[in-house]
Every structure is written in C-alpha cells, then in structure tokens.
Design an enzyme around this catalytic site. Structure first.
Site, PDB file in Angstrom:
ATOM      1  N   ASP A  32      33.746  11.870 -52.507  1.00 19.48           N
ATOM      2  CA  ASP A  32      32.956  12.809 -52.048  1.00 19.48           C
ATOM      3  C   ASP A  32      31.732  12.735 -53.094  1.00 19.48           C
ATOM      4  O   ASP A  32      31.896  12.536 -54.314  1.00 19.48           O
ATOM      5  CB  ASP A  32      33.705  14.247 -52.548  1.00 19.48           C
ATOM      6  CG  ASP A  32      32.881  15.471 -51.646  1.00 19.48           C
ATOM      7  OD1 ASP A  32      33.381  16.118 -50.832  1.00 19.48           O
ATOM      8  OD2 ASP A  32      31.886  15.808 -52.273  1.00 19.48           O
ATOM      9  N   ILE A  33      30.498  13.173 -52.453  1.00 19.79           N
ATOM     10  CA  ILE A  33      29.412  12.769 -53.229  1.00 19.79           C
ATOM     11  C   ILE A  33      29.137  13.840 -54.333  1.00 19.79           C
ATOM     12  O   ILE A  33      28.315  13.460 -55.085  1.00 19.79           O
ATOM     13  CB  ILE A  33      27.917  13.060 -52.196  1.00 19.79           C
ATOM     14  CG1 ILE A  33      26.944  12.040 -52.606  1.00 19.79           C
ATOM     15  CG2 ILE A  33      27.710  14.120 -51.700  1.00 19.79           C
ATOM     16  CD1 ILE A  33      25.980  11.799 -51.703  1.00 19.79           C
ATOM     17  N   ASN A  87      39.259  22.206 -44.753  1.00 21.79           N
ATOM     18  CA  ASN A  87      38.364  23.605 -44.349  1.00 21.79           C
ATOM     19  C   ASN A  87      38.275  23.412 -42.814  1.00 21.79           C
ATOM     20  O   ASN A  87      37.915  22.402 -42.192  1.00 21.79           O
ATOM     21  CB  ASN A  87      37.248  23.388 -45.052  1.00 21.79           C
ATOM     22  CG  ASN A  87      37.128  23.746 -46.430  1.00 21.79           C
ATOM     23  OD1 ASN A  87      38.274  24.220 -46.929  1.00 21.79           O
ATOM     24  ND2 ASN A  87      36.363  23.136 -47.446  1.00 21.79           N
ATOM     25  N   GLN A  94      33.911  25.142 -43.566  1.00 21.50           N
ATOM     26  CA  GLN A  94      33.802  23.576 -43.142  1.00 21.50           C
ATOM     27  C   GLN A  94      32.266  23.265 -42.874  1.00 21.50           C
ATOM     28  O   GLN A  94      31.478  23.979 -42.090  1.00 21.50           O
ATOM     29  CB  GLN A  94      34.548  23.346 -41.942  1.00 21.50           C
ATOM     30  CG  GLN A  94      34.428  21.899 -41.276  1.00 21.50           C
ATOM     31  CD  GLN A  94      35.169  21.757 -40.082  1.00 21.50           C
ATOM     32  OE1 GLN A  94      35.846  22.776 -39.497  1.00 21.50           O
ATOM     33  NE2 GLN A  94      35.251  20.470 -39.791  1.00 21.50           N
ATOM     34  N   SER A  95      31.773  22.429 -43.719  1.00 22.56           N
ATOM     35  CA  SER A  95      30.207  22.005 -43.572  1.00 22.56           C
ATOM     36  C   SER A  95      29.928  21.098 -42.881  1.00 22.56           C
ATOM     37  O   SER A  95      28.707  20.536 -42.395  1.00 22.56           O
ATOM     38  CB  SER A  95      29.474  21.971 -44.847  1.00 22.56           C
ATOM     39  OG  SER A  95      30.078  20.941 -45.803  1.00 22.56           O
ATOM     40  N   HIS A 100      38.190  16.286 -42.041  1.00 24.04           N
ATOM     41  CA  HIS A 100      38.296  15.480 -43.055  1.00 24.04           C
ATOM     42  C   HIS A 100      39.470  16.214 -44.150  1.00 24.04           C
ATOM     43  O   HIS A 100      39.452  17.588 -44.061  1.00 24.04           O
ATOM     44  CB  HIS A 100      37.191  15.279 -43.849  1.00 24.04           C
ATOM     45  CG  HIS A 100      36.279  16.396 -44.084  1.00 24.04           C
ATOM     46  ND1 HIS A 100      35.510  17.270 -42.974  1.00 24.04           N
ATOM     47  CD2 HIS A 100      35.963  17.429 -45.322  1.00 24.04           C
ATOM     48  CE1 HIS A 100      34.873  18.039 -43.415  1.00 24.04           C
ATOM     49  NE2 HIS A 100      35.111  18.244 -44.828  1.00 24.04           N
ATOM     50  N   LEU A 101      40.379  15.631 -44.632  1.00 23.93           N
ATOM     51  CA  LEU A 101      41.137  16.216 -45.912  1.00 23.93           C
ATOM     52  C   LEU A 101      40.458  15.729 -46.986  1.00 23.93           C
ATOM     53  O   LEU A 101      39.986  14.743 -47.477  1.00 23.93           O
ATOM     54  CB  LEU A 101      42.527  15.563 -45.865  1.00 23.93           C
ATOM     55  CG  LEU A 101      43.280  15.476 -44.425  1.00 23.93           C
ATOM     56  CD1 LEU A 101      44.663  14.912 -44.869  1.00 23.93           C
ATOM     57  CD2 LEU A 101      43.355  16.948 -43.905  1.00 23.93           C
TER      58      LEU A 101
END
Ligand code: 5GP
Ligand code: ZN
Length: 114
Positions: A32-33, A87, A94-95, A100-101
């Site tokens: 994740d960034i 999410n 959720q964005s 995705h997990l």
C-alpha cells in the site's frame, strides 16, 4: 479484462509502478502506498471485479485468501498474527473500485474494528 480508468488494473498491467510482493495466475499483491502498519499489502484479483460481493459470486475469494496466507508467511507475520480486511461500498469506505484485501501486521493492531 482490464477496466479502463481502474487504478488497480493499471498497477496489475504494470502501467503504474508498484512494489510487488506476490503474483500467481489469479492474484497480484503489492505494498500500500500509504501503509497503516509495518506490513500493509493489497491483495487483488487480476480479473477486474468491483468488490467482495462480485468476487464471491465468481469464486475468487479462495484464491485471495490463499495468497494472503502465503504472503503472511513470506512477510514473517504468520506466527505473530495479522488482520485481513476488505472495505465494500460507501459505508465501508471503499475508495478503489477493484476488489482488494488489506493484509496488515508487523505490530500489535488496535482492538477497535470501526
Ligand atoms: P480502500 O480505501 O479502497 O479500501 O483502499 C484503497 C487503498 O489503496 C488505500 O489504502 C490506498 O492507500 C491505496 N492506494 C491508493 N492509490 C494507490 C497507488 O497508486 N498505489 C498503491 N500501492 N496503493 C494505493
Ligand atoms: Zn480494475
């Protein structure tokens, strides 16, 4: 089939760079960034599906959870423990609209879920 204008489809295709940690026929995983823990990996199906409802409907969740178990071992958090989250939709915050997990670990996580 990649979705045009989907961030994670572009990451899977290599059009946007990512720190890859795992890949097999069905699954791609990358850091994740904006990590929320020392280990924060996003585990995504290569096939574009919007969320866990669609992912479950097309039988993808087993592959994602299997990958999560392998990545947890690879990252050295299988014994200490971790959290696996997805999410979904507006209330779930959720964005990115590609299933995705989140695999989170490497420190004691909070007891609070929400
Ligand atoms: P969501 O909020 O949809 O559950 O999670 C989306 C996640 O994607 C967030 O944790 C966010 O930090 C991560 N993210 C957003 N854009 C990028 C990106 O360009 N690269 C990577 N590696 N992660 C991203
Ligand atoms: Zn996508």
């Amino acid at each position: 089939m990649p979705m045009e204008d989907c961030l994670f489809c572009k990451i899977i295709a290599g059009d946007i760079p990512s720190a890859k940690v795992f890949e097999n026929d069905e699954v791609f995983a990358f850091r994740d960034i904006n990590p929320q823990a020392p280990v924060h990996v996003l585990i995504v199906p290569k096939k574009h599906v919007a969320n866990v409802i669609e992912g479950a409907a097309c039988g993808l969740m087993n592959a994602l959870c299997g990958a999560a178990a392998q990545i947890a071992a690879q990252e050295g958090i299988d014994k200490t423990g971790f959290r696996l989250i997805t999410n979904c939709g507006h209330d779930g915050c959720q964005s990115v609209g590609h299933l995705h997990l989140h695999l989170l670990g490497g420190r004691q996580l909070s007891e609070t879920m929400a």
